[in-house]
Scaffold this active site. Sequence first.
Site, short mmCIF file in Angstrom:
data_model
loop_
_atom_site.label_atom_id
_atom_site.label_comp_id
_atom_site.label_asym_id
_atom_site.label_seq_id
_atom_site.Cartn_x
_atom_site.Cartn_y
_atom_site.Cartn_z
N LYS A 1 -7.31 50.94 37.31
CA LYS A 1 -6.66 49.67 37.60
C LYS A 1 -5.90 49.77 38.91
O LYS A 1 -5.16 50.73 39.14
CB LYS A 1 -5.73 49.29 36.45
CG LYS A 1 -5.10 47.91 36.59
CD LYS A 1 -4.27 47.54 35.36
CE LYS A 1 -3.66 46.16 35.51
NZ LYS A 1 -2.89 45.75 34.30
N SER B 1 -4.17 41.23 32.86
CA SER B 1 -4.35 41.54 34.26
C SER B 1 -5.31 42.70 34.53
O SER B 1 -5.65 42.97 35.68
CB SER B 1 -2.99 41.87 34.88
OG SER B 1 -2.41 43.01 34.26
N SER C 1 -2.41 42.45 28.57
CA SER C 1 -3.25 42.69 29.75
C SER C 1 -4.38 43.68 29.54
O SER C 1 -5.26 43.79 30.39
CB SER C 1 -2.40 43.15 30.93
OG SER C 1 -1.56 42.12 31.35
#
Length: 487
Positions: free
Chosen positions: A81, A138, A162
């Site tokens: 990420k 996210s 997320s």
Amino acid sequence: MEGDEYGRLTACEIAGAVTGGRVSAREVAEAALARIAGRDGAVRAFTETWPERALAYAAAVDRAVREGTPLPLAGVPLGIKATQRIASPLVARLLAAGCVPVGATAVPGPGTPWQTWGTTDRGPTLNPLGPRWSPGGSSAGSAAAVAARMVPLATGSDGAGSVRIPAAWCGVLGVKTTGGLAPVRGRTVRSAHGPLARTAADAAACLAALGRAGSCSSPGAEPRRMRVAWSATLGYAATRQDIAATAHILLEALTEAGITAPHPAATVRLPDPAACWQHLRESRKETAGPAAGDSPEGAKAPEAATGPERATAPEAEPGPKRATAPETTTAPEKATAPKGKPSPERATIPNAEPGPKRATAPNAEPSPKKTTPPEAGTGRPHGPTGPTGPAAGTAAALNAALDRLFTEVDLLATPTTPGPPHGHDGPGESMSVALTWAFNITGHPAASLPAGRTAAGEPVGLQLVAPHGREDRLLAVAAAAEREGLL
């Protein structure tokens, strides 16, 4: 190694093949990079790829294997990420276990109060199950990269949902660990890291590398029939009926397979956590400043993953870890209704009454701040500061209600989200985090399992929530569901 062969392999199968000398980590890395080059144009899961860095790490893995160093994730391509640094404790442990970092995965960009999307310089991240949908966020790119089989494993972080929301919308498995227990730099209870993967064994191997229970060969203890309480709304969420029905179909299938046992007598009615979550976010912004994804303006540009121009030799050689046997379970190419499930018409949905709709809130990540260890003997994490005023009362009520519930049941089940994936213009009035963010306040571990699709083809996730420190229960149910062909 051909791209199609690579795409069929799980993380544990790759590790077993590399450890056994049937394929080199370099060959796997080359196959991963080729697959990303060939497929990411239609998905936009990666903000950048790191060919030189990946091959340097792969070479280090191959040397370690030749020297007899056991690496439980030897040669496994890893998407990182974009808000996570490659030298962070979380990523460093995965690299020490043998993972090969291949690139940075997309996160939300600036300009929106909602965080359920991803951005790249080529445009927004697209959902591999349907390009008209957002992949969630996210951890948008991580979920999309795993769903498109560009990598078998990717990192995520979850401050309000997320990891779980993109897992649900992309049809993969996502695990939020117990708040405050994963190795992180200055994170608070409200945010926890966790993997996105296609199989329970792969998720378990990732958690094992992070110091949590599990391995490729044993993703969870052989489950007894776990008592499960179901709630479609948690007492306040505006859950769409067909979303609840689709998630409940998977729960019914788990019951029919003898994996879970319903506990309808358990009452699940939590206080609405919205104001408490917002209070925690604002209080952290005041003390530590806004962080990526925590500002109403959206996430900052990724600082975590450096590009190939800055990539040098590996920052950390893979270290010795206990070797584990490969897992042979594979996942279907895309999410479909599980085999043997009753039809949506047969599903009975208790607690499905819709709650009041509210204005959209961001699914945001928290600001950096130090945490203290879990309270001795309880597994309950806690931070140096907590909510005050009415928010403190809400947090206490949430914890008390869940403490009572988990004296009666082993797991709580809900839909992962109250609605389907939204389009690229945003969620509108839908509160995508309504069923996930309460467990960031309380720190309970939770996972999203792919639950199939609605009649309109929209992907749905089933969220399972466990007591503090009991990620093993989540993984045991997921592994049993895979063995029964339900995922």
